[in-house]
Structure formats: structure tokens, C-alpha cells
Design a protein around this motif. Structure first.
Motif, PDB file in Angstrom:
ATOM      1  N   MET A  68       0.828  -1.197   0.000  1.00 54.49           N
ATOM      2  CA  MET A  68       0.000   0.000   0.000  1.00 54.49           C
ATOM      3  C   MET A  68       0.870   1.259   0.000  1.00 54.49           C
ATOM      4  O   MET A  68       2.039   1.204   0.355  1.00 54.49           O
ATOM      5  CB  MET A  68      -0.910  -0.024   1.231  1.00 54.49           C
ATOM      6  N   PRO A  69       0.322   2.427  -0.409  1.00 58.45           N
ATOM      7  CA  PRO A  69      -1.065   2.639  -0.817  1.00 58.45           C
ATOM      8  C   PRO A  69      -1.313   2.195  -2.261  1.00 58.45           C
ATOM      9  O   PRO A  69      -0.424   2.279  -3.108  1.00 58.45           O
ATOM     10  CB  PRO A  69      -1.239   4.150  -0.672  1.00 58.45           C
ATOM     11  N   ASN A  70      -2.526   1.729  -2.508  1.00 60.44           N
ATOM     12  CA  ASN A  70      -2.942   1.293  -3.837  1.00 60.44           C
ATOM     13  C   ASN A  70      -4.436   1.566  -3.954  1.00 60.44           C
ATOM     14  O   ASN A  70      -5.236   1.025  -3.192  1.00 60.44           O
ATOM     15  CB  ASN A  70      -2.633  -0.193  -4.036  1.00 60.44           C
ATOM     16  N   ARG A  71      -4.814   2.412  -4.907  1.00 64.82           N
ATOM     17  CA  ARG A  71      -6.206   2.864  -4.998  1.00 64.82           C
ATOM     18  C   ARG A  71      -7.162   1.707  -5.269  1.00 64.82           C
ATOM     19  O   ARG A  71      -8.265   1.654  -4.714  1.00 64.82           O
ATOM     20  CB  ARG A  71      -6.336   3.918  -6.102  1.00 64.82           C
ATOM     21  N   LEU A  72      -6.755   0.766  -6.102  1.00 61.71           N
ATOM     22  CA  LEU A  72      -7.638  -0.363  -6.421  1.00 61.71           C
ATOM     23  C   LEU A  72      -7.885  -1.233  -5.191  1.00 61.71           C
ATOM     24  O   LEU A  72      -9.005  -1.697  -4.950  1.00 61.71           O
ATOM     25  CB  LEU A  72      -7.043  -1.199  -7.558  1.00 61.71           C
TER      26      LEU A  72
END
Length: 241
Positions: A68-72
Motif C-alpha cells: 500500500m497505498p494502492n487505490r484499487l
């Protein structure tokens, strides 16, 4: 089994203060893991660091097998922070609708989910009231309802039942059990030891480390005590020696 949360040797410092020294923690599909510890132990920091809200100084944190961070990935998580992030000039229903749409809900599905989560947190009769007029406990309940929207694969709940009466707390934990039985994952921090007893596994955070992590009954056997509260007190005393 692939973990939905997998923390290995996670470290985090603020200035010269090392808050997280060596955090190892897993949460698997279909289980509720409780994270307990003294006030200021770093429970919220563990959550913020694993989600990428704070940058780790060392170790590895994977959420749904992703750094992370990862929007999906964030779209697959229901997150309830310690502080409420609500639009106070909107009604509770408008808040739920807004966050529900952000999670991809609309139409009848959105309406049905708002109805369900409102019942879980006992806010049905208050849905059309402005959030600015809500008590602190009502805001916590609304924040929890928002996190429950969208059938997330993973729920991360930071002290979700603060300010909530015992009867409603029991109702909420019944819902968490239903979610767990659907094969979804839950990480919950709590100061309520009865809630820690209701988890599948409980992790005890003291001195920047997870000093104990197992099923509640096994921890009680290991520490030769009769409750998680006594495990907590005995482990804390040992850590101070």
C-alpha cells in the motif's frame, strides 16, 4: 492459506521515538483478529502504516497481497478510523449514499445496503437528520455503517464500538460474525476485553512488538489465567520487568 493482511517485521518511528519495533501479524480470510494493547501502544499506527497512510521505516506490509497505498486495493477495504470523517452538513443518509457510490454502489443495491447497515448500527430513525446534530456515539455508529457498505473483502475497524451501549455492541458483533462466516476478513482494535474474547485470534501489542498472538483460549492457557483481560495485565507486567 493466503493472508489478507501480512505484516513482517514492520517498523515505524516518529522522530527519535520508535513506536513500532518489530510487528509480525497476519489476518486470513474468514477470521476476526483483535489487536489490543495499552493506550498509546501504537495500534492505530499499525493500521495507518499498513495502509500506507504513514511510511514504514522497515519491514513489509501487504494488504490483499499488495503493498500500500494502492487505490484499487483501497476499494476492496472497509476502513473505520479512530476519528470520524463525515460530512456534517449532510444527513446520515446522504453520507451513506455518497460513500456508497464511491464504493461502486448505486440504484436498488445502494438503497438496500443503506437500509441494512443502518439497521445494524440502529440509525434507521435518524437517517434524515443532519450529522452536525449527532452525538459522538451516533457519529461512531455512522462511521461504522459506512465501513460496512460494499461487502468489502477486508474490514479494518479502529475501536468501532467506543461510546456504544452493550446491547448494540452485541448486535454489531453478531454482524461481524456473519461477515466472518462469509469468508471475509476483519481486523479490529478494541479496549473492551469481552470483544477480544469474541475474536478468532488476538494479538497483544506492547512495547512496539506483538508479544502474544493466538486464539483467546490458548493465550489464557499459555499465561495460566482465565480471561483475556488477565492475559493483558500479566503480559504488560512481564514487559515492564
Amino acid at each position: 492459506m493466503t493472508a489478507t493482511i501480512d505484516l513482517k517485521h514492520l517498523q515505524k518511528s516518529f522522530g527519535k521515538q520508535q513506536v513500532l519495533k518489530d510487528i509480525n501479524l497476519t489476518v486470513n480470510a474468514g477470521e476476526i483478529v483483535g489487536l489490543i494493547g495499552p493506550s498509546g501502544a501504537g495500534k492505530s499506527t499499525v493500521i495507518k502504516t499498513m495502509l500506507g497512510m504513514e511510511k514504514a521505516d522497515g519491514g513489509q506490509a501487504l494488504i490483499l497481497q499488495t503493498t500500500m497505498p494502492n487505490r484499487l486495493v483501497l476499494g476492496k477495504i472497509g476502513y473505520m478510523a479512530q476519528s470520524d470523517a463525515l460530512y456534517e452538513d449532510l444527513t446520515a443518509r446522504e453520507n451513506l449514499a455518497f460513500f456508497g457510490r464511491m464504493k461502486g454502489l448505486n440504484g436498488k443495491k445502494l438503497k438496500d445496503e443503506i437500509s441494512h447497515v443502518s439497521q445494524v448500527v440502529d440509525l434507521t430513525s435518524d437517517l434524515d437528520k443532519l450529522v452536525s446534530g449527532f452525538s459522538g456515539g451516533m457519529k461512531r455508529r455512522l462511521s461504522l455503517a459506512i465501513s460496512l457498505l460494499g461487502s468489502a473483502q477486508l474490514l479494518i475497524l479502529d475501536e468501532p464500538t467506543v461510546g456504544i451501549d452493550p446491547a448494540l455492541r452485541r448486535q454489531i458483533w453478531h454482524e461481524l460474525g456473519v461477515i466472518r462466516d462469509q469468508g471475509r476478513s476483519i481486523l479490529v482494535t478494541t479496549h473492551v476485553m469481552a470483544e477480544a474474547e469474541a475474536t478468532d485470534r488476538v494479538a497483544l501489542l506492547i512495547g512496539g512488538k506483538i508479544v502474544a498472538f493466538d486464539q483467546p483460549q490458548k493465550l489464557e492457557q499459555s499465561y495460566d489465567v482465565s480471561s483475556i483481560e488477565d492475559v493483558f495485565l500479566k503480559a504488560e507486567k512481564e514487559a515492564q520487568q
